[in-house]
Each structure stands twice: as structure tokens, then as C-alpha cells.
Design a protein around this motif. Structure first.
Motif, short mmCIF file in Angstrom:
data_model
loop_
_atom_site.label_atom_id
_atom_site.label_comp_id
_atom_site.label_asym_id
_atom_site.label_seq_id
_atom_site.Cartn_x
_atom_site.Cartn_y
_atom_site.Cartn_z
N UNK A 180 -7.85 11.11 -22.14
CA UNK A 180 -8.42 10.88 -20.81
C UNK A 180 -7.43 11.32 -19.74
N UNK A 181 -7.90 12.09 -18.80
CA UNK A 181 -7.03 12.63 -17.75
C UNK A 181 -7.39 12.03 -16.40
N UNK A 182 -6.35 11.62 -15.66
CA UNK A 182 -6.55 11.13 -14.29
C UNK A 182 -6.07 12.20 -13.33
N UNK A 183 -6.98 12.68 -12.48
CA UNK A 183 -6.60 13.68 -11.49
C UNK A 183 -6.41 13.01 -10.12
N UNK A 184 -6.19 13.81 -9.10
CA UNK A 184 -5.98 13.26 -7.75
C UNK A 184 -7.15 12.40 -7.31
N UNK A 185 -8.36 12.87 -7.56
CA UNK A 185 -9.55 12.13 -7.14
C UNK A 185 -9.62 10.77 -7.81
N UNK A 186 -9.34 10.73 -9.12
CA UNK A 186 -9.39 9.47 -9.86
C UNK A 186 -8.30 8.51 -9.38
N UNK A 187 -7.10 9.02 -9.19
CA UNK A 187 -6.01 8.17 -8.73
C UNK A 187 -6.26 7.67 -7.30
N UNK A 188 -6.85 8.52 -6.49
CA UNK A 188 -7.20 8.11 -5.14
C UNK A 188 -8.22 6.98 -5.15
N UNK A 189 -9.21 7.09 -6.03
CA UNK A 189 -10.23 6.04 -6.14
C UNK A 189 -9.61 4.73 -6.60
N UNK A 190 -8.64 4.82 -7.50
CA UNK A 190 -7.94 3.63 -7.98
C UNK A 190 -7.18 2.94 -6.85
N UNK A 191 -6.48 3.73 -6.06
CA UNK A 191 -5.71 3.17 -4.94
C UNK A 191 -6.64 2.56 -3.89
N UNK A 192 -7.76 3.20 -3.64
CA UNK A 192 -8.71 2.67 -2.66
C UNK A 192 -9.31 1.34 -3.11
N UNK A 193 -9.58 1.22 -4.40
CA UNK A 193 -10.12 -0.04 -4.91
C UNK A 193 -9.05 -1.13 -4.84
N UNK A 194 -7.81 -0.78 -5.10
CA UNK A 194 -6.71 -1.75 -4.98
C UNK A 194 -6.61 -2.23 -3.52
N UNK A 195 -6.71 -1.29 -2.59
CA UNK A 195 -6.67 -1.64 -1.17
C UNK A 195 -7.84 -2.54 -0.79
N UNK A 196 -9.00 -2.27 -1.35
CA UNK A 196 -10.20 -3.06 -1.05
C UNK A 196 -10.01 -4.51 -1.50
N UNK A 197 -9.48 -4.70 -2.69
CA UNK A 197 -9.26 -6.05 -3.19
C UNK A 197 -8.23 -6.80 -2.35
N UNK A 198 -7.17 -6.10 -1.97
CA UNK A 198 -6.16 -6.72 -1.13
C UNK A 198 -6.75 -7.13 0.21
N UNK A 199 -7.55 -6.24 0.77
CA UNK A 199 -8.17 -6.51 2.07
C UNK A 199 -9.10 -7.72 2.00
N UNK A 200 -9.82 -7.82 0.90
CA UNK A 200 -10.78 -8.92 0.74
C UNK A 200 -10.08 -10.27 0.53
N UNK A 201 -8.83 -10.23 0.15
CA UNK A 201 -8.12 -11.47 -0.18
C UNK A 201 -6.98 -11.79 0.78
N UNK A 202 -7.00 -11.18 1.96
CA UNK A 202 -5.90 -11.41 2.90
C UNK A 202 -5.77 -12.88 3.30
N UNK A 203 -6.90 -13.53 3.55
CA UNK A 203 -6.84 -14.94 3.96
C UNK A 203 -6.30 -15.81 2.83
N UNK A 204 -6.75 -15.54 1.64
CA UNK A 204 -6.28 -16.30 0.47
C UNK A 204 -4.77 -16.13 0.29
N UNK A 205 -4.28 -14.91 0.43
CA UNK A 205 -2.85 -14.64 0.27
C UNK A 205 -2.04 -15.34 1.35
N UNK A 206 -2.54 -15.36 2.57
CA UNK A 206 -1.84 -16.05 3.64
C UNK A 206 -1.86 -17.56 3.44
N UNK A 207 -2.98 -18.08 2.92
CA UNK A 207 -3.08 -19.51 2.65
C UNK A 207 -2.02 -19.94 1.64
#
Length: 206
Positions: free
Chosen positions: A1-28
């Protein structure tokens, strides 16, 4: 299985999405024994990732991660910027300068480089109630995983989540929280939780 720029970009964006969704929890979590701003800082980092990934052109994976890591280091808000910048930039240190894709061995090398770079800037180990409680198990699980990139990423995510959960039972030894000593038992480390979310996002994004 090969990960190209597009795949790695999608992975980073999903990581950012989860972090964004949990900002209040992390601050709490952080507010119990820290400055209470970890979620705010992670929100800034998530936004930066969301801005940079769509701009990824022909840069190699190594160059993009290096530039992204340097940008994250500049994010204001305690130690999270420098630590996450080092972690993200470290994902590229073991890759070839012109690499445009990675296979399973390359993915494991990315995680190994990430941990190596972190160990260069912190003495924290598993059990010290820091982000290393999630990062170290994640990288170890990735190295031991047998299978394609999806299997490796899921193993890392599960280990990071277990590590963050385990941090509840540790006594803080770094940062402001260390002054609270045994009182910190029962609360997970905010950095370990955000690191687990980051790895969870990487696995979900593939």
C-alpha cells in the motif's frame, strides 16, 4: 500500500478536524492543573494544518512536513507549538529528500523519526504524564505492526489512545501540573490526549 501526497494530506486534515472538534475538552482537562489553554493552542495548530495542506504543491513529503513543522513551532500558546512542530516535522526526517510517496516501511520510518526528534528535545518518558505517554506507545506499536499502512496507523492510534488513558494514573512531572503532585492522579494529560487524537485522525484519514 502506497501513501502519496494526497493521502497524507487527507490524513493530516482529519487529524486537524479531530483536534478542532475537541478543543474545549482539551482545555477543560488542561484547566485542572495547567494553564487551561491547551485546547486553544491545538485549535490554532489545527487551523494551520487546514490552511497549509490545500497549498501543498510539488514539494516532497519531507519538505512539506519540515515547513509545516516549522510553522507549527511558531504557534503561540505555551510549549504545545514547539512540541507539536517538532513532532510533525520529525515525521519527515527519515524520508528521502525527493520522496513523493511512502510504503509501509516508509511509514514506520516516519514514526521512528518523529519519536527520535522528540527525544532530542525532551527527557520525558512514559509515566511522566506528558504527550510522550501517547507518542511512545504509538510509535512502538507502529514498528511492531504487521500489515499494510492502514493496519500500522490503526495500531498506532489504538496504542496512543491506551497511553493517554494510562496517563490518568501517573503523577505529573513536567510543567505547571507537577506542583500538584498526587492530585493529578485521575486526570489524563492534555498533551497525551491531543497526541492520541492526532494519531486517531491520521488513521481515520486514510
Amino acid at each position: 500500500m502506497i501513501l502519496d501526497r494526497e493521502a497524507l494530506g487527507a490524513m493530516l486534515l482529519q487529524a486537524a478536524k479531530l483536534l478542532e472538534e475537541n478543543t474545549q475538552y482539551l482545555s477543560d482537562i488542561d484547566s485542572r492543573f495547567g494553564d487551561g489553554d491547551h485546547g486553544i493552542t491545538m485549535g490554532k495548530i489545527a487551523k494551520l494544518i487546514q490552511e497549509r495542506v490545500p497549498q501543498w504543491g510539488e514539494d516532497s513529503i519531507k519538505d512539506f512536513l519540515d515547513c509545516l513543522g516549522m510553522a507549527v513551532m511558531e504557534v503561540k500558546g505555551g510549549s504545545a507549538g514547539p512540541l507539536y512542530g517538532t513532532m510533525i516535522g520529525g515525521l519527515g526526517v527519515n524520508l528521502d529528500d525527493d520522496a513523493g510517496q511512502v510504503d509501509e516501511a516508509g511509514l514506520k520510518a516516519m514514526f521512528a523519526g518523529c519519536l527520535s526528534e522528540m527525544e532530542d528535545i525532551t527527557t520525558a518518558k512514559v509515566g511522566d504524564k506528558t504527550m510522550m505517554d501517547a507518542l511512545v506507545p504509538a510509535v512502538q506499536a507502529a514498528q511492531q505492526a504487521q500489515g499494510d499502512c492502514k493496519v500500522i496507523l490503526e495500531a498506532a492510534a489504538q496504542a496512543a489512545q491506551a497511553g493517554a488513558k494510562a496517563s490518568e494514573q501517573f503523577v505529573s512531572k513536567f510543567g505547571r501540573a507537577r506542583s500538584y503532585k498526587e492530585q493529578t492522579i485521575g486526570t489524563p494529560d492534555a498533551g497525551a490526549v491531543s497526541t492520541a487524537l492526532f494519531f486517531q485522525g491520521l488513521a481515520q484519514g486514510i
